[in-house]
Enzyme design. Structure first.
Site, mmCIF file in Angstrom:
data_model
loop_
_atom_site.group_PDB
_atom_site.id
_atom_site.type_symbol
_atom_site.label_atom_id
_atom_site.label_comp_id
_atom_site.label_asym_id
_atom_site.label_seq_id
_atom_site.Cartn_x
_atom_site.Cartn_y
_atom_site.Cartn_z
ATOM 1 N N GLY A 1 0.825 -1.210 0.000
ATOM 2 C CA GLY A 1 0.000 0.000 0.000
ATOM 3 C C GLY A 1 0.859 1.258 0.000
ATOM 4 C CG HIS B 1 9.647 -0.992 -2.139
ATOM 5 N ND1 HIS B 1 8.504 -0.726 -1.418
ATOM 6 C CD2 HIS B 1 9.306 -0.828 -3.448
ATOM 7 C CE1 HIS B 1 7.526 -0.407 -2.264
ATOM 8 N NE2 HIS B 1 7.983 -0.465 -3.481
ATOM 9 N NE ARG C 1 -2.314 -5.868 0.994
ATOM 10 C CZ ARG C 1 -2.648 -5.781 -0.293
ATOM 11 N NH1 ARG C 1 -1.743 -5.406 -1.201
ATOM 12 N NH2 ARG C 1 -3.884 -6.060 -0.690
ATOM 13 C CG PHE D 1 -9.460 0.474 -4.876
ATOM 14 C CD1 PHE D 1 -8.143 0.051 -4.806
ATOM 15 C CD2 PHE D 1 -10.236 0.028 -5.948
ATOM 16 C CE1 PHE D 1 -7.597 -0.795 -5.770
ATOM 17 C CE2 PHE D 1 -9.711 -0.816 -6.906
ATOM 18 C CZ PHE D 1 -8.390 -1.233 -6.818
HETATM 19 P P1 A3P Z 1 -3.661 -5.360 -4.776
HETATM 20 O O1 A3P Z 1 -2.677 -5.818 -5.804
HETATM 21 O O2 A3P Z 1 -3.919 -6.387 -3.703
HETATM 22 O O3 A3P Z 1 -4.917 -4.824 -5.363
HETATM 23 P P2 A3P Z 1 2.056 -0.710 -3.595
HETATM 24 O O4 A3P Z 1 1.633 0.701 -3.847
HETATM 25 O O5 A3P Z 1 2.861 -0.886 -2.371
HETATM 26 O O6 A3P Z 1 2.664 -1.323 -4.813
HETATM 27 O O7 A3P Z 1 0.737 -1.538 -3.258
HETATM 28 C C1 A3P Z 1 -0.194 -1.830 -4.266
HETATM 29 C C2 A3P Z 1 -1.403 -2.453 -3.613
HETATM 30 O O8 A3P Z 1 -2.129 -1.425 -2.903
HETATM 31 C C3 A3P Z 1 -2.352 -3.021 -4.653
HETATM 32 O O9 A3P Z 1 -2.980 -4.132 -3.996
HETATM 33 C C4 A3P Z 1 -3.305 -1.855 -4.852
HETATM 34 O O10 A3P Z 1 -4.539 -2.219 -5.417
HETATM 35 C C5 A3P Z 1 -3.457 -1.378 -3.410
HETATM 36 N N1 A3P Z 1 -3.982 -0.004 -3.315
HETATM 37 C C6 A3P Z 1 -3.525 1.096 -3.933
HETATM 38 N N2 A3P Z 1 -4.297 2.160 -3.618
HETATM 39 C C7 A3P Z 1 -5.265 1.713 -2.795
HETATM 40 C C8 A3P Z 1 -6.382 2.331 -2.154
HETATM 41 N N3 A3P Z 1 -6.665 3.609 -2.324
HETATM 42 N N4 A3P Z 1 -7.176 1.556 -1.373
HETATM 43 C C9 A3P Z 1 -6.900 0.234 -1.194
HETATM 44 N N5 A3P Z 1 -5.865 -0.407 -1.783
HETATM 45 C C10 A3P Z 1 -5.056 0.331 -2.579
#
Ligand code: A3P
Length: 328
Positions: free
Chosen positions: A79, A140, A162, A259
């Protein structure tokens, strides 16, 4: 300062992909400056990274840190993007106008992307260094590989964890579509369970930051907290940044960070970044969205009962001796 070991097992070879053809383990050797003040010893584990990183490890370690920096640190797929947008807005007096005009990746720069992405000739260290202050920097990298000045200058640092089972699913899709991996799902999951995927080991990544969670300059959040009750998380974030917003402003921010809104927003949905990476890594035109599902518990639909049990055992084993527990 670091030692490097090539990873050449059959499993490591099977994890090769256009975005990361070969891997190394990076081990911090110089433990004279510990991030911890609890007096306990620290034995950082080696981190798996694309071999390209070897040229940059010292530069990252010596990256100059400023007191007014804001660092967002996570294991991949926890996230990060969501947190970057939240933190940037809270810290910039809810400046939606700039947030919509300037892509998040330019407002909140991914420190080491140019040091790891095989085909990407960007100087991300310079981009981060030259950001207007207060600089918002995402990484990261595990604690041991981050700039050592973080522990003396002590800027604000937001860490997000997470549940590793949901990370596994999200990372699998990312690894396939963004990094161009064409190997098997089983090998990728085996890679996570044996800490052989880029940025692993995953659990000690969180545990190192958990050890710092009571430090004044550290805010430790979880994806699941944000998902369950973003409003309460926002209050904590505002407190951390010394900001006060009205209830209406907070409601508006919750909406902006939902989202669906972030998925529609070209400044946050990473459509351009993903298209570029897919083009570079042999996945042009295939169907994939960075804003994929955004749910808690997606692993239940994508992982077998046996794999889930293996992850549960792995997590339990790695958490022995710690009071940290992943959110569910
Ligand atoms: P999923 O692949 O499970 O959908 P990062 O930014 O660390 O790469 O994380 C990406 C993950 O965060 C993805 O998960 C993405 O969909 C989720 N994500 C991004 N924005 C979000 C939001 N506003 N609410 C919930 N999840 C979100």
């Amino acid at each position: 300062m670091f030692s490097f070991k090539s990873l050449d097992s059959d499993l490591a070879k099977s994890l090769s992909c256009p975005g990361a053809p070969t891997f190394i383990e990076v081990q911090l050797e110089d433990l004279t400056e510990s991030p911890f003040t609890d007096g306990e010893s620290w034995n950082p584990t080696a981190c798996v990274l694309p071999a390209k990183y070897q040229q940059f490890a010292d530069k990252v370690r010596n990256f100059e840190v400023y007191e007014d920096d804001v660092w967002i640190i996570t294991f991949p797929k926890c996230g990060t993007t969501w947190t970057q947008e939240m933190v940037w807005l809270v810290d910039h007096d809810l400046d939606y106008s700039t947030a919509k005009r300037v892509n998040l990746n330019r407002r909140s720069v991914y420190l080491e992307i140019g040091c790891i992405a095989h085909n990407l000739p960007v100087d991300s260290l310079a981009n981060a260094a030259n950001l207007p202050r207060p600089r918002h920097i995402k990484s990261h990298l595990p604690l041991a590989l981050l700039p050592k000045q973080l522990w003396t200058v002590k800027p604000k640092l937001v860490y997000v964890s997470r549940n590793p089972k949901d990370v596994a699913v999200s990372y699998l899709h990312h690894y396939q579509m963004i990094m161009g991996y064409r190997g098997s799902k089983e090998n990728f999951l085996e890679g996570l369970l044996t800490d052989k995927i880029v940025y692993c080991p995953q659990i000690s990544h969180a545990l190192d930051f958990w050890r710092l969670h009571n430090e004044q300059n550290v805010l430790f959040l979880t994806y699941e907290q944000m998902k369950r009750d973003l409003r309460t998380v926002l209050e904590r974030v505002c407190g951390f940044f010394g900001k006060q917003y009205t209830n209406e402003q907070l409601d508006e921010l919750v909406y902006h960070l939902s989202f669906d809104q972030m998925k529609k927003n070209p400044a946050t949905n990473n459509v351009d970044m993903v298209a570029g990476a897919m083009q570079m890594n042999g996945r042009a035109g295939e169907k994939f969205k960075f804003m994929r599902k955004g749910e808690i518990g997606d692993h239940k639909t994508e992982l077998s009962a046996e794999t889930i049990a293996n992850f549960d055992k792995f997590i339990e084993r790695e958490l022995i001796g710690s009071d940290f527990r992943f959110d569910q």
